[in-house]
Enzyme design. Structure first.
Site, PDB file in Angstrom:
ATOM      1  N   GLU A  13       0.824  -1.219   0.000  1.00 42.96           N
ATOM      2  CA  GLU A  13       0.000   0.000   0.000  1.00 42.96           C
ATOM      3  C   GLU A  13       0.858   1.269   0.000  1.00 42.96           C
ATOM      4  O   GLU A  13       1.184   1.797   1.055  1.00 42.96           O
ATOM      5  CB  GLU A  13      -0.948   0.018   1.213  1.00 42.96           C
ATOM      6  N   LYS A  36      -2.778  -1.985  -2.834  1.00 46.16           N
ATOM      7  CA  LYS A  36      -3.819  -1.102  -2.293  1.00 46.16           C
ATOM      8  C   LYS A  36      -3.428   0.322  -2.641  1.00 46.16           C
ATOM      9  O   LYS A  36      -2.409   0.830  -2.170  1.00 46.16           O
ATOM     10  CB  LYS A  36      -3.977  -1.288  -0.777  1.00 46.16           C
TER      11      LYS A  36
END
Length: 299
Positions: free
Chosen positions: A180, A217
Site C-alpha cells: 500500500e 492497495k
C-alpha cells in the site's frame, strides 16, 4: 504447501465479486475511529480500555448479519484484534470459519518522518514472529502502508522498494502481502505522483518470479482506469482501493469508474454507524453501506 483453507481463500479473493473491509485502525487512529462511532475519549482511561472499546465496535460490525462473505471478501485486522476473540474464537478464525471472510493482518509499525515528499515505514524488527503468529491463525495475507505526498522520484522509489523488499519476506513466509503506497488525496501533485508510482510498481512487479504474488492497495487515481496494467499484471492477485479521506459517496463514485479495482475502505465503511444506534438501526445502516460499496466494487 498451501493448506486447504489457504487455497479456498485464494480462489475467493481471485474469483469472487466483493470488497475488503479495512478494520485495522491502530494506535493514533483509534481515538478518531471511536469518536466517529460515538465513543468519546472520556469513555476510556488507558490504551487497554481504548482497544477494548474498539474491539467491541469491530465485533459489532463483524457479527452483524449484514457482514458476510457474500459481499465482503476479506477483512484487515490490527494485531491487537488478532490477539482477541469474537464469540469464543480467535478473531481470524471467526472471520473465516463463521463468516467466510478472508483475514488479513496489518503488519507495519507506522510511518517514518517525511523525506523527499514521502514517508516510508518504520522498521519492523519482530516481523518474522508476527508472520508466524498470523500463519498459526490461518491468516491469508498482510497489509502495510506508506504515504506519498509529492511527485518526487527519490521519495517514490524509496517507498516502492521498501514495500516490495518486505513484501518478498512476507511471501517467503507463505502469506500474500497487500502493498500500500498511498498517494495523499490532498497532494498538489497527485496525478504526477501517480504516474511515477505506476512506473516504479511495474518495474518491481516485472522483477518478481512467477510464483511471487502480491496485492496492491492504491489511492483512487485522478484518471479513470489509470491502473489497468497493474490490475491485469500476472503477479497481482487483486488491486484494491483505499478511500483516503474521500466521503463514501465520492469514493464509491471514483471506484465505479475504475474497472477491476475493488474497495478496501476503512472510514468510508464505518461512516454512519454509531454506538448509540439500536441493533436494528446499526444493522440496517451497515447493510446499506456494505451494499453501496459492493455495487461500486462490481465494475
Amino acid at each position: 504447501m498451501a493448506s486447504e483453507a489457504q487455497q479456498a481463500m485464494l480462489s475467493k479473493i481471485k474469483d469472487q465479486t466483493g470488497f475488503i473491509a479495512a478494520l485495522d485502525q491502530s494506535g493514533g487512529s483509534t481515538p478518531k475511529a471511536l469518536k466517529l462511532y460515538g465513543v468519546n475519549e472520556d469513555a476510556y482511561s488507558n490504551d487497554e480500555e481504548m482497544f477494548s472499546a474498539v474491539h467491541a465496535m469491530r465485533t459489532r460490525i463483524i457479527t452483524s448479519p449484514a457482514f458476510n462473505g457474500y459481499r465482503v471478501l476479506g477483512a484487515i485486522l490490527f494485531e491487537n484484534t488478532l490477539d482477541r476473540e469474537i464469540e469464543g474464537k480467535s478473531s481470524a478464525h471467526f472471520l473465516w470459519q463463521e463468516k467466510q471472510v478472508v483475514p488479513f493482518l496489518k503488519v507495519d509499525k507506522g510511518l517514518a518522518d517525511e523525506e523527499n515528499g514521502a514517508q516510508v515505514m518504520k522498521p519492523m524488527p519482530g516481523l518474522d514472529e508476527l508472520l508466524a503468529k498470523a500463519n498459526a491463525q490461518d491468516v491469508f495475507g498482510t497489509k502495510m502502508r506508506s504515504v506519498i505526498k509529492m511527485a518526487n522520484l527519490d521519495g517514490i522509489k524509496a517507498v516502492v522498494k521498501q514495500q516490495f523488499d518486505i513484501g518478498k519476506q512476507i511471501i517467503a513466509a507463505g502469506l500474500v502481502p497487500i502493498i500500500e503506497p498511498e498517494v495523499d488525496i490532498n497532494s498538489p501533485q497527485k496525478a504526477e505522483a501517480e504516474a511515477l508510482l505506476k512506473i516504479e510498481i511495474l518495474a518491481q512487479l516485472n522483477a518478481l518470479s512467477a510464483d511471487q504474488v502480491v496485492m496492491l492497495k492504491l489511492t483512487l487515481p485522478e484518471t479513470a482506469n489509470f491502473y489497468t496494467e497493474l490490475v491485469e499484471h500476472p503477479n497481482v492477485l487483486k488491486v484494491v482501493a483505499l478511500s483516503g479521506g474521500y466521503s463514501r459517496e465520492e469514493a464509491n463514485q471514483r471506484l465505479t469508474e475504475n474497472n477491476g479495482m475493488i474497495a478496501s475502505f476503512s472510514r468510508a465503511l464505518t461512516e454512519g454507524v454509531s454506538a448509540q444506534q439500536s441493533d436494528e438501526e446499526f444493522n440496517a445502516t451497515l447493510d446499506a453501506t456494505i451494499e453501496s460499496i459492493y455495487q461500486a466494487s462490481r465494475t
